[in-house]
Design an enzyme around this catalytic site. Structure first.
Site, short mmCIF file in Angstrom:
data_model
loop_
_atom_site.label_atom_id
_atom_site.label_comp_id
_atom_site.label_asym_id
_atom_site.label_seq_id
_atom_site.Cartn_x
_atom_site.Cartn_y
_atom_site.Cartn_z
NE ARG A 1 48.67 22.83 16.97
CZ ARG A 1 47.99 22.71 18.09
NH1 ARG A 1 46.67 22.72 18.08
NH2 ARG A 1 48.61 22.61 19.24
CE LYS B 1 42.40 20.73 24.98
NZ LYS B 1 43.17 19.80 24.12
NE ARG C 1 47.47 18.58 28.84
CZ ARG C 1 47.35 19.65 28.06
NH1 ARG C 1 46.85 20.77 28.53
NH2 ARG C 1 47.70 19.59 26.80
NE ARG D 1 51.24 18.30 22.76
CZ ARG D 1 50.78 19.21 21.90
NH1 ARG D 1 51.31 19.33 20.71
NH2 ARG D 1 49.77 19.98 22.23
NE ARG E 1 52.24 24.65 20.66
CZ ARG E 1 51.03 24.47 21.18
NH1 ARG E 1 50.10 25.38 21.04
NH2 ARG E 1 50.76 23.37 21.85
#
Ligand code: AMP
Length: 219
Positions: free
Chosen positions: A127, A13, A88, A171, A160
């Site tokens: 990532r 996104k 969300r 998540r 992260r």
């Protein structure tokens, strides 16, 4: 143009939002980026959100709705915007609808970027983000690099907290149980575009643009 980019964490996104934002010259509003900045600056919001985020859970609706109201009221959002990471929950979606009708917005479109869960877990694990500017990179693209190609910060790449495997799983669970119903909410209103996120960045972007053009929303 008002776009809501929807999809699971790690589906791309943010990457797509940045490209569309540049092409259409409308701001990219990432609630995750806003929250991470607040955590870094230790503002009141940051202090409330930091721990929740590191567990991969959702920041309470009232805080998020207040935040988005403030952002969308700003001058930079007058011509349009791309929302990335909001709404969300269905409570957030209803609040956004109410806000849109108060400010006379009736053209918002939701783009749903889809991808297989195993692929998402792989992607998130691989990532890295830049501590300075928050840009996201694929590990193999920055191998051996010392400075961030976006902002020039040195030795700033990191994994992260919420991209660590145990948090990723949480998540994705939260996404399935709490965020997916938002899609049905928008489907019932008929303004949803579906895009396959399991392709190159360029091809996903092409697909989004073609879909917007087909709806006469991309000029
Ligand atoms: P993101 O970068 O969009 O994946 O967001 C990172 C984290 O920020 C999420 O895992 C949540 O903890 C929090 N967050 C971002 N947007 C929202 C939202 N709309 N509602 C609740 N929490 C959010």
């Amino acid at each position: 143009m008002r776009i809501i980019l929807f999809g699971s964490p790690g589906v791309g996104k943010g990457t797509q939002a940045k490209i569309i934002s540049k092409n259409l010259n409308i701001p990219h509003i990432s609630t995750g980026d806003i929250l991470r900045k607040a955590v870094k600056e230790q503002t009141e919001l940051g202090r409330k959100a930091g721990e929740i985020m590191s567990r991969g859970e959702l920041v309470p609706d009232d805080l998020m709705i207040a935040l988005i109201k403030e952002v969308l009221a700003s001058d930079e959002c007058k011509k349009g915007f791309i929302l990335d990471g909001f709404p969300r929950t269905t409570v957030q979606a209803e609040a956004l609808d109410k806000l849109f009708s108060q400010i006379g917005i009736n053209d918002a479109v939701l783009i749903n970027i889809t991808a297989d869960e195993n692929e998402i877990i792989k992607r998130l694990n691989n990532r890295r983000a830049c501590k300075q500017c928050g840009n996201i990179y694929v590990l193999k693209d920055i191998e051996g690099m010392k400075t961030c190609p976006n902002c020039g910060a040195e030795n700033s790449f990191y994994l992260r907290n919420d991209d660590k495997e145990e948090v990723i799983k949480n998540r994705l669970e939260v996404f399935k149980s709490t965020t997916m119903p938002v899609l049905d909410y928008y489907k019932s209103k008929g303004r949803v575009i579906e895009v396959n996120g399991l392709d190159t960045i360029e091809n996903v972007n092409k697909e989004i643009i073609e879909a917007l053009k087909a709806k006469n929303l991309y000029h």
